[in-house]
Design an enzyme around this catalytic site. Structure first.
Site: not given
Length: 398
Positions: A76-77, A139
């Site tokens: 998950d960036h 996120h």
């Protein structure tokens, strides 16, 4: 498979699955069939990891049959961003904040991650995902965890990820009566020269897919019980911004004059991840002159003050961590399931009640007015940054 590095004969292999999610369960089985799941191989999997709790558990079962958990890197960036990692440094490297970081001093917390763009030719994907699957389940809930987690006893992968899971497991489950009070979902409508969501390519004319969602979360533990966490994400907002706003409780007694009816507000801490990355603390100060008129001012810090050192690409940081064998900033299987366990009833409710409220909002606005009303019971309001953020006026508010 988007990338393959290493020497196959030595077993040092790295697989990156930037494939359609429908292939996430097939690729590892084929890797196993041809003997590429060596003990020294690793696999990176993009989000979404599953579409609901059942599919996430099935994916975890498939991957566990092919690889050890230490070989699986669910990426998950958001956690690769320097500003996200600095939330931990800010909290745990500074002794003055930890005594205040609890229900005794914090009134409520906002977490916002919005964009001023539409779905950008991704109608086919977005119709199967929506804002909850695309942003909230991964996120935003991770930003909740970074804000709410307890200090790990040791800062390593296991201890850090243990504390993340504890936050997810402490989320108060949503009941049927909560879906209308604690959740507002919306879909952007045509406005000026901007298309509505239903006019986008690949979107069904009568689509009920949400492009905006706001939620009220409660964390049932000793630190946070009674402190609401308000989270929101949306497409076609007035600006692009990701930030966490911590609202401290007001002083127990206001002794100063409110000139013009403008009383000093409670202290506020803003942790901005993008753009103009930085931290702002809002405090009350006396204006010069006779009397005691107090006005709120800002103490601010911008990350470019650290010498202009580039933050680097979030994906590059995470891929390098994978190569080095450091899973700290990647999601563990139990965290995936704990997150889906909380959000699964919401998805099931929408599926079983296709007429559940979906509010329209004109493209370029801050979403449905119902999302404001959701906060009124707590005496709260969303913090809406200015439309055009500049380096000289980073944290102005409407």
């Amino acid at each position: 498979i988007a990338g393959l590095t290493g020497d196959a004969s030595s077993g040092n292999l790295l697989f990156y699955l930037a494939t359609p999610p429908s292939l996430y369960g097939l690729v590892p089985l084929h890797l196993k069939a041809v003997g590429l799941n060596t003990p020294r191989s690793r696999i990176i999997v993009e989000k979404p990891f599953g579409y609901d709790l059942r599919s996430a558990r099935e994916l975890n079962r498939i991957y566990a049959s092919v690889f050890d958990e230490r070989q699986i890197y669910r990426i998950d960036h958001f956690l690769g961003k320097e500003t996200a990692q600095n939330i931990l440094a800010f909290r745990f490297a500074n002794g003055i904040f930890e005594p205040l970081w609890n229900r005794n001093y914090i009134d409520y917390v906002e977490i916002t991650a919005v964009e001023n763009l539409g779905i950008e030719q991704r109608g086919g994907f977005y119709e199967t995902a929506g804002a909850l699957r695309d942003m909230v389940q991964n996120h935003l809930i991770q930003l909740v965890a970074l804000t709410a987690m307890e200090p790990p006893a040791v800062f390593d992968a296991d201890h850090f990820r243990n504390e993340v899971v504890k936050v997810y497991e402490s989320l108060t489950p949503l009941s049927e009566k909560d879906f209308s009070k604690h959740i507002v979902r919306g879909q952007y409508l045509p406005s000026a020269n901007k298309k509505g969501y239903r006019q986008e390519k690949g979107v069904a004319p009568g689509s009920r897919t949400e492009t905006y969602i706001a939620m009220k979360l409660n964390i049932a533990n000793w630190r946070w019980n009674g402190v609401p966490f308000y989270i929101r994400t949306g497409k076609q907002m007035p600006t692009k911004v990701t930030e966490i706003v911590v609202h401290f409780r007001e002083t127990p007694h206001q002794m100063f004059h409110c000139a013009g009816g403008n009383c000093p507000r409670a202290n506020k801490l803003i942790l901005r991840l993008q753009p103009n990355e930085g931290i702002v603390l809002k405090i009350g100060m006396k204006l010069p002159g006779a009397g005691f008129e107090v006005r709120q001012v800002t103490m601010d810090f911008s990350y470019d003050q650290l010498g202009g050192v580039p933050g680097g690409d979030a994906y590059a940081r995470l891929i390098d961590d994978c190569i080095q064998g450091d899973p700290t900033l990647f999601t563990r299987s139990d965290a995936v399931e704990a997150s889906w366990k909380f959000f699964d009833p919401v998805l099931r409710h929408w599926k079983e009640n296709p007429d559940a409220p979906l509010y329209g909002y004109p493209a370029g606005t801050w979403g449905p007015l119902e999302s404001e009303a959701m906060m009124h019971g707590h005496g709260a309001a969303w913090t809406n940054p200015c439309k055009n953020l500049t380096n000289t006026d980073q944290y102005c508010e409407l």
